[in-house]
Design an enzyme around this catalytic site. Structure first.
Site, PDB file in Angstrom:
ATOM      1  CE  LYS A  38      -5.871   6.350  -3.377  1.00  0.00           C
ATOM      2  NZ  LYS A  38      -6.564   5.088  -3.922  1.00  0.00           N
TER       3      LYS A  38
ATOM      4  CG  ASP B 299      -9.810   3.329  -4.574  1.00  0.00           C
ATOM      5  OD1 ASP B 299     -10.018   3.815  -5.675  1.00  0.00           O
ATOM      6  OD2 ASP B 299      -8.641   3.668  -3.862  1.00  0.00           O
TER       7      ASP B 299
HETATM    8  P1  NAP Z   1       0.075  -0.134   0.207  1.00  0.00           P
HETATM    9  O1  NAP Z   1      -0.987   0.678   1.162  1.00  0.00           O
HETATM   10  O2  NAP Z   1       1.455   0.465  -0.137  1.00  0.00           O
HETATM   11  O3  NAP Z   1       0.179  -1.695   0.576  1.00  0.00           O
HETATM   12  C1  NAP Z   1       0.970  -2.615  -0.058  1.00  0.00           C
HETATM   13  C2  NAP Z   1       0.095  -3.864   0.333  1.00  0.00           C
HETATM   14  O4  NAP Z   1       0.901  -4.707  -0.524  1.00  0.00           O
HETATM   15  C3  NAP Z   1       0.733  -4.418   1.572  1.00  0.00           C
HETATM   16  O5  NAP Z   1      -0.159  -5.256   2.184  1.00  0.00           O
HETATM   17  C4  NAP Z   1       1.864  -5.164   1.403  1.00  0.00           C
HETATM   18  O6  NAP Z   1       2.437  -6.059   2.417  1.00  0.00           O
HETATM   19  C5  NAP Z   1       2.042  -5.877   0.148  1.00  0.00           C
HETATM   20  N1  NAP Z   1       2.898  -6.072  -0.681  1.00  0.00           N
HETATM   21  C6  NAP Z   1       3.683  -5.466  -1.375  1.00  0.00           C
HETATM   22  N2  NAP Z   1       4.881  -6.210  -1.900  1.00  0.00           N
HETATM   23  C7  NAP Z   1       4.465  -7.399  -1.748  1.00  0.00           C
HETATM   24  C8  NAP Z   1       5.043  -8.623  -2.175  1.00  0.00           C
HETATM   25  N3  NAP Z   1       6.097  -8.987  -3.002  1.00  0.00           N
HETATM   26  N4  NAP Z   1       4.182  -9.898  -1.905  1.00  0.00           N
HETATM   27  C9  NAP Z   1       3.296  -9.597  -0.958  1.00  0.00           C
HETATM   28  N5  NAP Z   1       2.609  -8.631  -0.786  1.00  0.00           N
HETATM   29  C10 NAP Z   1       3.181  -7.755  -1.019  1.00  0.00           C
HETATM   30  O7  NAP Z   1      -0.770  -0.160  -1.474  1.00  0.00           O
HETATM   31  P2  NAP Z   1      -2.078   0.025  -1.531  1.00  0.00           P
HETATM   32  O8  NAP Z   1      -2.477   1.491  -1.788  1.00  0.00           O
HETATM   33  O9  NAP Z   1      -2.904  -1.044  -0.662  1.00  0.00           O
HETATM   34  O10 NAP Z   1      -2.414  -0.468  -3.263  1.00  0.00           O
HETATM   35  C11 NAP Z   1      -2.006  -1.836  -3.526  1.00  0.00           C
HETATM   36  C12 NAP Z   1      -2.114  -2.036  -4.979  1.00  0.00           C
HETATM   37  O11 NAP Z   1      -3.430  -1.970  -5.432  1.00  0.00           O
HETATM   38  C13 NAP Z   1      -1.247  -1.177  -5.869  1.00  0.00           C
HETATM   39  O12 NAP Z   1      -0.520  -1.895  -6.771  1.00  0.00           O
HETATM   40  C14 NAP Z   1      -2.362  -0.288  -6.515  1.00  0.00           C
HETATM   41  O13 NAP Z   1      -1.644   0.339  -7.714  1.00  0.00           O
HETATM   42  C15 NAP Z   1      -3.450  -1.093  -6.415  1.00  0.00           C
HETATM   43  N6  NAP Z   1      -4.728  -0.276  -6.945  1.00  0.00           N
HETATM   44  C16 NAP Z   1      -5.407  -0.263  -7.657  1.00  0.00           C
HETATM   45  C17 NAP Z   1      -6.374   0.475  -7.783  1.00  0.00           C
HETATM   46  C18 NAP Z   1      -7.535   0.181  -9.226  1.00  0.00           C
HETATM   47  O14 NAP Z   1      -8.371   1.231  -9.319  1.00  0.00           O
HETATM   48  N7  NAP Z   1      -7.239  -0.633  -9.946  1.00  0.00           N
HETATM   49  C19 NAP Z   1      -6.975   1.137  -6.631  1.00  0.00           C
HETATM   50  C20 NAP Z   1      -6.221   1.184  -5.560  1.00  0.00           C
HETATM   51  C21 NAP Z   1      -5.154   0.481  -5.474  1.00  0.00           C
HETATM   52  P3  NAP Z   1       3.014  -5.905   3.691  1.00  0.00           P
HETATM   53  O15 NAP Z   1       2.095  -5.225   4.701  1.00  0.00           O
HETATM   54  O16 NAP Z   1       3.608  -7.120   4.281  1.00  0.00           O
HETATM   55  O17 NAP Z   1       4.284  -4.873   3.123  1.00  0.00           O
END
Ligand code: NAP
Length: 283
Positions: free
Chosen positions: A67, A104
């Site tokens: 992205k 999103d």
């Molecule tokens: P990302 O950029 O990799 O960010 C991951 C986030 O999760 C960071 O804030 C990270 O914290 C946190 N995290 C990871 N493991 C954790 C844990 N065990 N405990 C607490 N915090 C934790 O990922 P992203 O793109 O933001 O996506 C996040 C989630 O949203 C994914 O699961 C994705 O599948 C979902 N999503 C869903 C949709 C939908 O349409 N439903 C759309 C977009 C994303 P740190 O900064 O401390 O590492």
């Protein structure tokens, strides 16, 4: 005659439900199209997009981990919400160049509306500070939230996100603050708590304190599955009156992409019912 060609690009991509969703939208709106999965090498996003374009591709959904690269590809041909999100999940060709948007946040806000959540004057806790959290900040503020408090396991990333927001200096009444997960509580509780972390993918909930929820509050997990997610179970134990997973957000962001490409906005509800049934059948 070949059909207009679209695809979702990512790595991995085999799990993507986007082809199924866009096939349903195509049938619903009577717009024939071809929509496929495109696996790009981790170091080969731009050449894969170029090859797709040379093969008459007209539009792409972009997913993990591309992205940010998609945002770079469109330079300044992007929407305000995509600029603020720092990421692009929808590309389309116009005047010989790729243009970009991020749908999103619209997907999330429209799904919250479907669930009967009123964001006007709401106190919202946004858990997570990665790409997904950044992508939904502006649409949430635009929906009229009084306050958005961002908390993250790595507190400095939440603070950085709040700084990016403040620097954008957008008009509006929303107060944005930031902290660590242990600073998630507020007097009176939150009206909406959104889990934008990837913790669910590790089958865990973020380590949040108790007492987070106001009366009638909604706990919304961006992750989805065939069963209530760990975050939804945590929220139920903490007294959240309502809980939902992110399948509706997925369908909502796809509906907004479809609208950008075809000028017609499909009703996401039938696709959501079909996908939910498919998820349950896979369980
Ligand atoms: P990302 O950029 O990799 O960010 C991951 C986030 O999760 C960071 O804030 C990270 O914290 C946190 N995290 C990871 N493991 C954790 C844990 N065990 N405990 C607490 N915090 C934790 O990922 P992203 O793109 O933001 O996506 C996040 C989630 O949203 C994914 O699961 C994705 O599948 C979902 N999503 C869903 C949709 C939908 O349409 N439903 C759309 C977009 C994303 P740190 O900064 O401390 O590492």
């Amino acid at each position: 005659m070949s059909l207009p060609r679209y695809a979702v690009i990512g790595n991995p991509i085999a799990h993507s439900r986007s082809p199924q969703i866009h096939a349903m939208f195509s049938a619903q709106t009577g717009r024939p199209l071809q929509y496929e999965r495109l696996l790009a090498p981790l170091d080969g996003f731009a050449p894969t997009v170029q090859a797709f374009r040379e093969a008459a591709g007209l539009g792409l959904n972009v997913t993990v981990p591309f992205k940010q690269e998609a945002r770079a590809l469109v330079a300044d041909r992007l929407s305000t919400r995509a600029r603020l999100a720092g990421a692009v999940n929808t590309l389309w060709l116009a005047d010989g160049a790729w243009h970009g948007d991020n749908t999103d946040g619209v997907g999330l806000v429209s799904d919250l509306a479907r669930l009967g959540v009123d964001l006007r004057d709401a106190r919202v806790l946004l858990v997570g500070a990665g790409g997904a959290a950044r992508g939904v900040l502006q649409p949430l503020a635009e929906a009229g939230c009084a306050r958005i408090h961002i908390v993250n396991r790595t507190a400095s990333r939440a603070a950085e996100l709040a700084r990016v927001w403040a620097a954008a200096a957008l008009p509006g009444p929303t107060r944005v603050s930031a902290g660590g997960l242990d600073e998630a509580a507020t007097p009176g509780g939150w009206n909406v708590v959104i889990n934008a972390t990837a913790s669910g993918l590790q089958d865990a909930a973020p380590r949040l304190p108790g007492g987070l929820y106001a009366a009638g509050a909604m706990a919304y997990d961006m992750v989805y599955g065939s069963r209530p997610t760990p975050f939804m179970r945590q929220a139920e134990a903490d007294g959240a009156a309502r809980r939902a997973d992110g399948l509706g957000m997925l369908v909502g962001q796809a509906a907004e992409s479809f609208h950008l490409w075809h000028g017609v906005r499909p009703d996401p509800s039938p696709a959501l019912v079909t996908l939910r049934a498919a998820l349950l059948a896979e369980a």
